[in-house]
Scaffold this motif. Structure first.
Motif, PDB file in Angstrom:
ATOM      1  N   SER A 115       0.841  -1.199   0.000  1.00 54.01           N
ATOM      2  CA  SER A 115       0.000   0.000   0.000  1.00 54.01           C
ATOM      3  C   SER A 115       0.874   1.245   0.000  1.00 54.01           C
ATOM      4  O   SER A 115       1.837   1.328   0.772  1.00 54.01           O
ATOM      5  CB  SER A 115      -0.905   0.031   1.236  1.00 54.01           C
ATOM      6  N   THR A 116       0.521   2.202  -0.834  1.00 51.22           N
ATOM      7  CA  THR A 116       1.153   3.516  -0.758  1.00 51.22           C
ATOM      8  C   THR A 116       0.430   4.338   0.299  1.00 51.22           C
ATOM      9  O   THR A 116      -0.660   3.963   0.774  1.00 51.22           O
ATOM     10  CB  THR A 116       1.050   4.248  -2.099  1.00 51.22           C
ATOM     11  N   GLN A 117       1.000   5.458   0.652  1.00 52.08           N
ATOM     12  CA  GLN A 117       0.355   6.322   1.633  1.00 52.08           C
ATOM     13  C   GLN A 117      -0.958   6.877   1.080  1.00 52.08           C
ATOM     14  O   GLN A 117      -1.944   7.003   1.820  1.00 52.08           O
ATOM     15  CB  GLN A 117       1.280   7.472   2.028  1.00 52.08           C
ATOM     16  N   ASP A 118      -0.978   7.187  -0.207  1.00 52.67           N
ATOM     17  CA  ASP A 118      -2.219   7.674  -0.808  1.00 52.67           C
ATOM     18  C   ASP A 118      -3.311   6.604  -0.751  1.00 52.67           C
ATOM     19  O   ASP A 118      -4.477   6.909  -0.447  1.00 52.67           O
ATOM     20  CB  ASP A 118      -1.955   8.081  -2.262  1.00 52.67           C
ATOM     21  N   GLU A 119      -2.949   5.349  -1.028  1.00 54.20           N
ATOM     22  CA  GLU A 119      -3.930   4.263  -0.943  1.00 54.20           C
ATOM     23  C   GLU A 119      -4.392   4.063   0.489  1.00 54.20           C
ATOM     24  O   GLU A 119      -5.579   3.776   0.736  1.00 54.20           O
ATOM     25  CB  GLU A 119      -3.317   2.973  -1.493  1.00 54.20           C
TER      26      GLU A 119
END
Length: 308
Positions: A76-80
């Motif tokens: 997971s990215t921070q945006d996700e």
């Protein structure tokens, strides 16, 4: 305030993003994924963390690991995290305040014990269609068989998800998947699969109910926006009960776990037992207020896993 930080890790010579969350209170990943609200996450038994569960949600495959009050979300990215996983994991809610409000409405000793001893459960915000379909499948079924049926449905009708980069964070049940798992299928795919196809997966009497739900989703007779926005949970239960085979219990489960309807109070055999054992005959779930459904999960976990 939970701090979120994105890092990168190398797994099988490929980089995957990781979100690290520090100082996460009232969150226990084992209880979150092992309390009967979700059927597509399973343990990662060879994890380097104290606890770790991995699975599919919202068309993606992630792993959620925990060491003390530090939580890691692999793939997971921070945006996700901000747009998907924060709400999915219930980390956008203040459970200190929620628990305080539940306890302010009742001095029942069993409820007090349940809130304390089952602490760490968070209500997931699952995809609405997936919640509806999954809890139709859950009728008169045990959790291992529910998981098996949903996995079969996803494999036949879902879209492939490449998990080859997640070799160190795959749930045990997904390790023999040749690097691919499957998303939960859309209503269109389920409808196209048909009653006969659903029956071949050994869904039994549920096949016609699943098909009817998919058909009503496609026709607009089931309105997910209405289920999100209507202020009346009772109206939403009635709306879902227009699907063949959905009664108040299945509708309440779908609303609680798919639409954040925290006042929805599913009553199954375990909760009937809880109500008869610990509460007066005139008890009504409405007495537990806007978070009655969260109280229900504490009571369910307390009775089934801590008292049995």
């Amino acid at each position: 305030m939970i701090s979120a930080k994105t890092t990168m890790a190398v797994q099988s010579e490929q980089k995957i993003p990781i979100v690290r969350l520090d100082s996460v209170k009232l969150f226990d990943v084992s209880r979150v994924f092992d309390c009967g609200q979700c059927f597509r996450f399973d343990p990662v038994t060879e994890s380097t963390h104290e606890k770790e569960f991995a699975g599919c949600a919202h068309g993606r495959y992630i792993s959620v690991a925990q060491d003390g009050d530090t939580v890691y979300i692999y793939n997971s990215t921070q945006d996700e995290y901000e747009h998907i996983w924060k709400s999915f994991l219930g980390l956008d809610r203040n459970y200190v305040e929620i628990n305080r409000e539940i306890l302010s409405l009742s001095s029942n000793p069993a409820l007090t014990a349940a809130v304390s001893q089952a602490s760490g459960i968070r209500i997931l915000k699952q995809d609405g269609w997936e919640a509806i379909c999954s809890f139709i499948i859950s009728q008169n079924n045990n959790i291992p068989r529910i998981k098996k049926l949903i996995a079969a449905l996803c494999e036949r009708c879902g879209e492939p998800i490449d998990v080859s980069s997640m070799s160190g964070h795959l749930a045990d049940l997904h390790k023999n998947a040749d690097g691919v798992v499957y998303s939960f299928p859309s209503p269109q795919k389920v409808f196209e699969f048909g009653i006969d196809g659903l029956a071949q997966l050994k869904t039994g009497f549920r096949a016609k109910y699943i098909y009817d739900a998919a058909q009503k989703m496609l026709s607009g007779e089931i309105d997910l926006d209405m289920l999100e926005q209507n202020p009346s949970t009772a109206d939403c239960i009635q709306h879902l009960c227009t699907v063949r085979g959905i009664g108040p219990k299945v509708a309440s489960c779908a609303l609680l776990f798919g639409f954040s309807r925290f006042d929805a109070f599913p009553i199954d055999v375990w909760i009937k037992k809880v109500m008869e054992k610990y509460f007066d005959s005139d008890f009504s779930p409405s007495q537990l207020g806007q978070y009655a459904g969260i109280a229900q999960q504490y009571l369910f976990y307390y009775e089934r896993y801590l008292q049995s």
